[in-house]
Design a protein around this motif. Sequence first.
Motif, PDB file in Angstrom:
ATOM      1  N   LYS A 239       0.761  -1.216   0.082  1.00  0.00           N
ATOM      2  CA  LYS A 239       0.103  -0.112   0.112  1.00  0.00           C
ATOM      3  C   LYS A 239       0.966   1.161  -0.076  1.00  0.00           C
ATOM      4  N   SER A 240       1.809   1.080   0.634  1.00  0.00           N
ATOM      5  CA  SER A 240       2.820   2.679   0.717  1.00  0.00           C
ATOM      6  C   SER A 240       3.606   2.535  -0.653  1.00  0.00           C
ATOM      7  N   GLU A 241       4.009   1.623  -1.185  1.00  0.00           N
ATOM      8  CA  GLU A 241       4.585   1.531  -2.585  1.00  0.00           C
ATOM      9  C   GLU A 241       3.588   2.424  -3.668  1.00  0.00           C
ATOM     10  N   ASN A 242       2.227   2.162  -3.386  1.00  0.00           N
ATOM     11  CA  ASN A 242       1.298   2.565  -4.282  1.00  0.00           C
ATOM     12  C   ASN A 242       1.152   3.873  -3.943  1.00  0.00           C
ATOM     13  N   ASN A 243       1.309   4.525  -2.755  1.00  0.00           N
ATOM     14  CA  ASN A 243       1.398   6.091  -2.625  1.00  0.00           C
ATOM     15  C   ASN A 243       2.787   6.599  -3.028  1.00  0.00           C
ATOM     16  N   LEU A 244       3.941   5.881  -3.140  1.00  0.00           N
ATOM     17  CA  LEU A 244       5.201   6.276  -3.768  1.00  0.00           C
ATOM     18  C   LEU A 244       4.712   6.463  -5.177  1.00  0.00           C
ATOM     19  N   ILE A 245       4.264   5.465  -5.686  1.00  0.00           N
ATOM     20  CA  ILE A 245       4.204   5.585  -7.392  1.00  0.00           C
ATOM     21  C   ILE A 245       3.074   6.732  -7.686  1.00  0.00           C
ATOM     22  N   SER A 246       2.143   7.106  -6.944  1.00  0.00           N
ATOM     23  CA  SER A 246       1.406   8.134  -6.955  1.00  0.00           C
ATOM     24  C   SER A 246       2.045   9.469  -7.015  1.00  0.00           C
ATOM     25  N   ALA A 247       3.049   9.605  -6.048  1.00  0.00           N
ATOM     26  CA  ALA A 247       3.970  10.734  -5.884  1.00  0.00           C
ATOM     27  C   ALA A 247       4.742  11.095  -6.959  1.00  0.00           C
ATOM     28  N   HIS A 248       5.322   9.840  -7.843  1.00  0.00           N
ATOM     29  CA  HIS A 248       6.114  10.244  -9.003  1.00  0.00           C
ATOM     30  C   HIS A 248       5.448  10.477 -10.007  1.00  0.00           C
TER      31      HIS A 248
ATOM     32  N   THR B 175       2.656  11.966 -10.013  1.00  0.00           N
ATOM     33  CA  THR B 175       2.378  13.735  -9.677  1.00  0.00           C
ATOM     34  C   THR B 175       3.339  14.635  -9.808  1.00  0.00           C
ATOM     35  N   ALA B 176       4.694  13.935  -9.784  1.00  0.00           N
ATOM     36  CA  ALA B 176       5.820  15.027  -9.971  1.00  0.00           C
ATOM     37  C   ALA B 176       6.012  14.825 -11.672  1.00  0.00           C
ATOM     38  N   ALA B 177       5.831  13.911 -12.426  1.00  0.00           N
ATOM     39  CA  ALA B 177       5.834  13.786 -13.723  1.00  0.00           C
ATOM     40  C   ALA B 177       4.749  14.733 -14.427  1.00  0.00           C
ATOM     41  N   LYS B 178       3.645  14.965 -13.806  1.00  0.00           N
ATOM     42  CA  LYS B 178       2.554  15.716 -14.384  1.00  0.00           C
ATOM     43  C   LYS B 178       2.866  17.232 -14.190  1.00  0.00           C
ATOM     44  N   GLU B 179       3.220  17.448 -13.116  1.00  0.00           N
ATOM     45  CA  GLU B 179       3.920  18.746 -12.652  1.00  0.00           C
ATOM     46  C   GLU B 179       4.840  19.526 -13.292  1.00  0.00           C
ATOM     47  N   ARG B 180       6.064  18.216 -13.724  1.00  0.00           N
ATOM     48  CA  ARG B 180       7.107  18.631 -14.553  1.00  0.00           C
ATOM     49  C   ARG B 180       6.631  19.142 -16.098  1.00  0.00           C
ATOM     50  N   LEU B 181       5.671  18.311 -16.674  1.00  0.00           N
ATOM     51  CA  LEU B 181       5.222  18.626 -17.940  1.00  0.00           C
ATOM     52  C   LEU B 181       4.527  19.980 -17.945  1.00  0.00           C
ATOM     53  N   SER B 182       3.736  20.250 -16.911  1.00  0.00           N
ATOM     54  CA  SER B 182       3.041  21.650 -16.769  1.00  0.00           C
ATOM     55  C   SER B 182       4.092  22.608 -16.642  1.00  0.00           C
ATOM     56  N   ILE B 183       5.158  22.654 -15.859  1.00  0.00           N
ATOM     57  CA  ILE B 183       6.037  23.560 -15.746  1.00  0.00           C
ATOM     58  C   ILE B 183       6.742  23.767 -17.009  1.00  0.00           C
ATOM     59  N   ALA B 184       7.158  22.896 -17.919  1.00  0.00           N
ATOM     60  CA  ALA B 184       7.841  22.989 -19.252  1.00  0.00           C
ATOM     61  C   ALA B 184       6.807  23.813 -20.239  1.00  0.00           C
ATOM     62  N   GLN B 185       5.483  23.492 -20.020  1.00  0.00           N
ATOM     63  CA  GLN B 185       4.531  24.234 -21.029  1.00  0.00           C
ATOM     64  C   GLN B 185       4.425  25.701 -20.465  1.00  0.00           C
TER      65      GLN B 185
ATOM     66  N   GLU C 189       8.657  12.657 -18.782  1.00  0.00           N
ATOM     67  CA  GLU C 189       8.556  11.471 -19.190  1.00  0.00           C
ATOM     68  C   GLU C 189       9.365  10.360 -18.434  1.00  0.00           C
ATOM     69  N   GLN C 190      10.691  10.685 -18.310  1.00  0.00           N
ATOM     70  CA  GLN C 190      11.446   9.745 -17.380  1.00  0.00           C
ATOM     71  C   GLN C 190      11.108   9.394 -16.248  1.00  0.00           C
ATOM     72  N   GLU C 191      10.247  10.396 -15.351  1.00  0.00           N
ATOM     73  CA  GLU C 191       9.821  10.219 -14.167  1.00  0.00           C
ATOM     74  C   GLU C 191       8.549   9.489 -14.254  1.00  0.00           C
ATOM     75  N   ASP C 192       7.633   9.527 -15.358  1.00  0.00           N
ATOM     76  CA  ASP C 192       6.664   8.573 -15.321  1.00  0.00           C
ATOM     77  C   ASP C 192       6.927   7.373 -15.705  1.00  0.00           C
ATOM     78  N   ASN C 193       7.955   7.200 -16.417  1.00  0.00           N
ATOM     79  CA  ASN C 193       8.755   5.754 -16.822  1.00  0.00           C
ATOM     80  C   ASN C 193       9.084   4.937 -15.520  1.00  0.00           C
ATOM     81  N   TYR C 194       9.513   5.783 -14.588  1.00  0.00           N
ATOM     82  CA  TYR C 194      10.013   5.248 -13.337  1.00  0.00           C
ATOM     83  C   TYR C 194       8.952   4.767 -12.663  1.00  0.00           C
ATOM     84  N   ALA C 195       7.668   5.600 -12.477  1.00  0.00           N
ATOM     85  CA  ALA C 195       6.489   5.179 -11.743  1.00  0.00           C
ATOM     86  C   ALA C 195       5.909   3.860 -12.433  1.00  0.00           C
ATOM     87  N   HIS C 196       6.145   3.622 -13.768  1.00  0.00           N
ATOM     88  CA  HIS C 196       5.683   2.483 -14.228  1.00  0.00           C
ATOM     89  C   HIS C 196       6.588   1.260 -13.677  1.00  0.00           C
TER      90      HIS C 196
END
Length: 354
Positions: free
Chosen positions: A69-78, A80-90, A120-127
Amino acid sequence: MSRKSIDSSRSPSLWNRALSIRSNNRSSGAGASTGASSHHHSSRRGFSLSSLRGTIQPELSKKLYRLIKSENNLISAHETAAKERLSIAQQLSEWGEQTTDEGISDISDKVGVILSELGEQEDNYAHALDESRGTLKTIRNTEKSVQPSRDGKNKIADEIAKLKAKEPESTRLVVLEQELVRAEAENLVAEAQLTNITRQKLKEAYTAEFLATVERAEKQIILARHGLRLLNLLDDTPIVPGDSQIPYTQGHQARQILNDAEDDLRDWRPTTTAAALDEDAKYVTSNSPPPTAQQHAQQPRNAAAPDQQLQQVPQQQQLNEKEMDGASLTHTETNMTGNGSVVEGNQEVQTTAA
């Protein structure tokens, strides 16, 4: 935007809106990104009755259940970080465009491409973390299947103990003892299976996670270095009031840097192998830095086979003995030469005195 990592089959036109982050975002880029995000989230299971029932876990699998369950929270955090990085880039790209400075506009847009690829790399890491988490579930499910076997064996043993205390001569004791033998045999098989699966899947899960960490780190380094190259193209020499802006003529170089970044990501290959992992483990207890990837690559060529090493030992000893003999002869000759010089010196002194 594709959520897959860049590989040799990926065409240049698919690399984060090619050479600009602005070109497709206002039309199909945002929709593609949203579609990819929804596809990824649909592949992962959300809340359901099975997840509700999962809160009631056997004692054996409770701790691993909480870890997953904690791993699931960690994945969600990564994610979220990937989405924020894409938003900042735009946002960086859009801000640079409205500055009316050609240099800032071009560099901010291309730095946005680098930042979006970092996302994108952050999102791949979440995968990769999600796949590792799925491997840990195999251990948890096995623990759940072993728990009834343990409980059944303990229940029969308790029943035998109570019956011996109340009715030591009961004929049912024989039946219970036979059932206990069968239960113990079944439990031995289940425990052996649990041990084997736990060792295998634990190693598999965290090997995948660490390899994904290495890939993410090395690709981030590649992107960061090319991002610094882009920033070096922007002339930040101060101008005095009234002077015109410094003309920007590095557009072609900026495009080439993005092409170089894409080529480096496409040519990236994993440098960590199982042998390298075993070699690095030797340096954990010694607190010394592990060998680099280049040293790992050179080691097979430099390392000699055990038989060759055994054959080289006598040869080395012979060479050492020859060197020692040669040094002794040289020392003896030096002494003889020195004595001769003394004798000649004495004769010269006597002749002078006479």
